[in-house]
Design a protein around this motif. Structure first.
Motif, PDB file in Angstrom:
ATOM      1  N   LEU A   9       1.108  -6.045   9.210  1.00 48.78           N
ATOM      2  CA  LEU A   9       2.244  -5.075   9.841  1.00 48.78           C
ATOM      3  C   LEU A   9       3.218  -4.809   9.294  1.00 48.78           C
ATOM      4  CD1 LEU A   9       1.714  -7.074  13.336  1.00 48.78           C
ATOM      5  CD2 LEU A   9       0.648  -5.196  12.761  1.00 48.78           C
ATOM      6  N   ASP A  10       3.903  -5.492   8.419  1.00 48.96           N
ATOM      7  CA  ASP A  10       5.213  -5.284   7.820  1.00 48.96           C
ATOM      8  C   ASP A  10       5.302  -5.862   6.271  1.00 48.96           C
ATOM      9  OD1 ASP A  10       7.917  -5.039   7.096  1.00 48.96           O
ATOM     10  OD2 ASP A  10       8.587  -5.759   9.087  1.00 48.96           O
ATOM     11  N   GLU A  11       5.284  -5.007   5.206  1.00 49.52           N
ATOM     12  CA  GLU A  11       5.306  -5.525   3.992  1.00 49.52           C
ATOM     13  C   GLU A  11       6.712  -6.419   3.838  1.00 49.52           C
ATOM     14  OE1 GLU A  11       4.954  -2.632   1.051  1.00 49.52           O
ATOM     15  OE2 GLU A  11       2.668  -2.324   1.589  1.00 49.52           O
ATOM     16  N   ARG A  12       7.714  -6.129   4.498  1.00 52.45           N
ATOM     17  CA  ARG A  12       8.731  -6.939   4.193  1.00 52.45           C
ATOM     18  C   ARG A  12       8.767  -8.275   4.495  1.00 52.45           C
ATOM     19  NH1 ARG A  12      12.439  -2.722   7.775  1.00 52.45           N
ATOM     20  NH2 ARG A  12      10.903  -3.384   8.983  1.00 52.45           N
ATOM     21  N   GLN A  13       7.875  -8.639   5.477  1.00 54.60           N
ATOM     22  CA  GLN A  13       7.586 -10.091   5.828  1.00 54.60           C
ATOM     23  C   GLN A  13       7.002 -10.743   4.467  1.00 54.60           C
ATOM     24  OE1 GLN A  13       5.107 -10.129   9.375  1.00 54.60           O
ATOM     25  NE2 GLN A  13       6.859 -10.669  10.630  1.00 54.60           N
ATOM     26  N   THR A  14       6.421 -10.369   3.663  1.00 50.17           N
ATOM     27  CA  THR A  14       6.036 -10.962   2.415  1.00 50.17           C
ATOM     28  C   THR A  14       7.064 -11.740   1.590  1.00 50.17           C
ATOM     29  OG1 THR A  14       4.077  -9.121   2.343  1.00 50.17           O
ATOM     30  CG2 THR A  14       4.404 -10.555   0.436  1.00 50.17           C
ATOM     31  N   HIS A  40      -1.644 -10.682  10.542  1.00 51.16           N
ATOM     32  CA  HIS A  40      -1.676 -10.835  11.994  1.00 51.16           C
ATOM     33  C   HIS A  40      -2.846 -10.332  12.763  1.00 51.16           C
ATOM     34  CE1 HIS A  40       2.815 -11.439  11.862  1.00 51.16           C
ATOM     35  NE2 HIS A  40       2.627 -10.477  10.893  1.00 51.16           N
ATOM     36  N   ASP A  86      16.639 -15.722   8.051  1.00 48.41           N
ATOM     37  CA  ASP A  86      15.832 -15.382   9.123  1.00 48.41           C
ATOM     38  C   ASP A  86      16.184 -16.333  10.179  1.00 48.41           C
ATOM     39  OD1 ASP A  86      12.758 -13.971   9.683  1.00 48.41           O
ATOM     40  OD2 ASP A  86      13.237 -15.895  10.819  1.00 48.41           O
ATOM     41  N   THR A  90       0.012 -15.200  14.253  1.00 48.51           N
ATOM     42  CA  THR A  90       0.280 -14.804  12.959  1.00 48.51           C
ATOM     43  C   THR A  90      -0.903 -15.624  12.053  1.00 48.51           C
ATOM     44  OG1 THR A  90       2.454 -14.208  13.304  1.00 48.51           O
ATOM     45  CG2 THR A  90       1.881 -14.973  10.865  1.00 48.51           C
TER      46      THR A  90
END
Length: 396
Positions: free
Chosen positions: A236-241, A305, A97, A87
């Motif tokens: 990889l995943d916008e939800r991680q923002t 990532h 989380d 990452t």
């Protein structure tokens, strides 16, 4: 002087008060980094560590300038992020989380603090293990750190931004690593974390920046990210923002009630600096942030990532271009490194042999002894010993 005239007169390092505020922010940030590092242990929850870092900065800055007539803004300039292994950056998860650190993880800590809008930023890389770091993990940390050391010596009045871009790529290549694309080193100004003068870490056809020359009394956040992979990270995943910054020059009439509520909250609490969605009401934030981002009211800081198995190292420091030379005000010493490569290139060796202080004629030595010792972790950068294979001289 009227308020308008005062606003037009940009405050810079010619003001001793401004220098003090930068160094005070840096002192708090260096201590916050030390605290966060001490919490990076196997099975520690990443979100808990991020919150400890943010709380420390909020508490320490809150204790300063309490009794002044005019309110002085102070606090977090960039939320604490802990990005692990492949990452690259900006990982600062929500309270729900459950991700934890594990032994052997390569941890990148990134954080910022400001006092009256004068910003100190830092990033540091640490591997959760005892003893020296070896193999490709050591290579990539050495690549990022040696590139940062070279940049410290080349970001000086009269030099150009493109000189630094070429140099840091050459250093990374010497360790068989890549500098990660899309990372910029920005000039810092009061309440401006991403000033117009920038250093592009990787020059390519997709990204262009204006040529610029460094000048005395400027401040820069030198930001170096190196990778054992191809240096082209993906979202990889916008939800991680979770980190955003308000785009102050944009306006739009939001349709959803949740969006209006969240944007009003953001405008009050975080009008200028980046913030984490953890600081908002989580359920409403999830709904409202999407519309705000889609219409350009917020600038997201995405979690990027490299490929699984790649290692990424991040070193960032804040440097004041003072009349007597460059003053790096944020940093932390590295673990012992045993890279598989050594620096043999004469040009890189010559860069590392440069000092960072300007020798003044007449009485200069006396002043040197009076150097500000208040900020922890600061030293005058001497020519770097290349026999250390990229491990910085201890700055504790």
């Amino acid at each position: 002087m009227s308020d308008d005239e005062r606003e037009e007169k940009e405050l810079d390092l010619t003001s001793p008060e401004v220098v003090t505020k930068y160094k005070s922010a840096a002192e708090i940030l260096n201590k916050a980094l030390q605290l966060v590092l001490s919490e990076c242990k196997p099975k520690a929850k990443i979100v808990d560590i991020c919150e400890k870092g943010d709380s420390f900065i909020t508490e320490q800055t809150g204790n300063m300038y309490k009794n002044v007539k005019k309110k002085i803004e102070r606090g977090i300039a960039f939320p604490t992020c802990i990005s692990v292994n492949n990452t690259v950056c900006h990982f600062s998860p929500l309270a729900s989380d459950e991700i934890v650190l594990e032994g052997g993880d390569m941890v990148k800590i990134d954080m910022g603090c400001h006092i009256d809008g004068f910003i100190a930023l830092v990033a540091h890389t640490h591997v959760i293990q005892d003893g020296a770091i070896t193999g490709r993990q050591a290579d990539v940390i050495a690549a990022a750190n040696t590139a940062a050391e070279v940049a410290l010596r080349l970001v000086r009045p009269g030099k150009k931004n493109k000189d630094v871009t070429e140099a840091i790529q050459k250093v990374a290549g010497a360790y068989d690593c890549k500098i990660v694309e899309g990372v910029l080193s920005h000039q810092l100004k009061q309440f401006v974390i991403d000033g117009n003068k920038v250093v592009l870490n990787v020059s390519n056809s997709d990204t262009r920046v204006d040529d610029a020359e460094f000048e005395e009394n400027e401040v820069y956040a030198i930001d170096i990210v190196a990778s054992t992979g191809d240096g082209k990270p993906k979202l990889l995943d916008e939800r991680q923002t979770t980190i955003y910054k308000r785009a102050v020059d944009k306006s739009y009439h939001l349709k959803m009630k949740a969006s209006r509520f969240i944007f009003s909250d953001i405008s009050q609490k975080f009008p200028i600096m980046p913030f984490t969605a953890r600081a908002l009401e989580e359920k409403r934030a999830r709904l409202g942030l999407v519309e705000c981002v889609n219409h350009g009211l917020l600038q997201p800081y995405p979690v990027l990532h490299e490929k699984p198995g790649d290692y990424v190292a991040h070193i960032k420091f804040t440097v004041l271009l003072m009349p007597n030379g460059s003053d790096r005000i944020t940093s932390h010493s590295l673990q012992a490194l045993e890279p598989t490569k050594t620096i043999d290139d004469p040009e890189i060796k010559a860069w590392l042999a440069l000092g960072t202080k300007t020798k003044k004629k007449g009485g200069g030595k006396k002043k040197k002894g009076k150097k500000d010792n208040k900020a922890e972790g600061l030293t005058e950068a001497e020519p770097m010993d290349t026999t250390l294979n990229g491990a910085a001289p201890s700055q504790e």
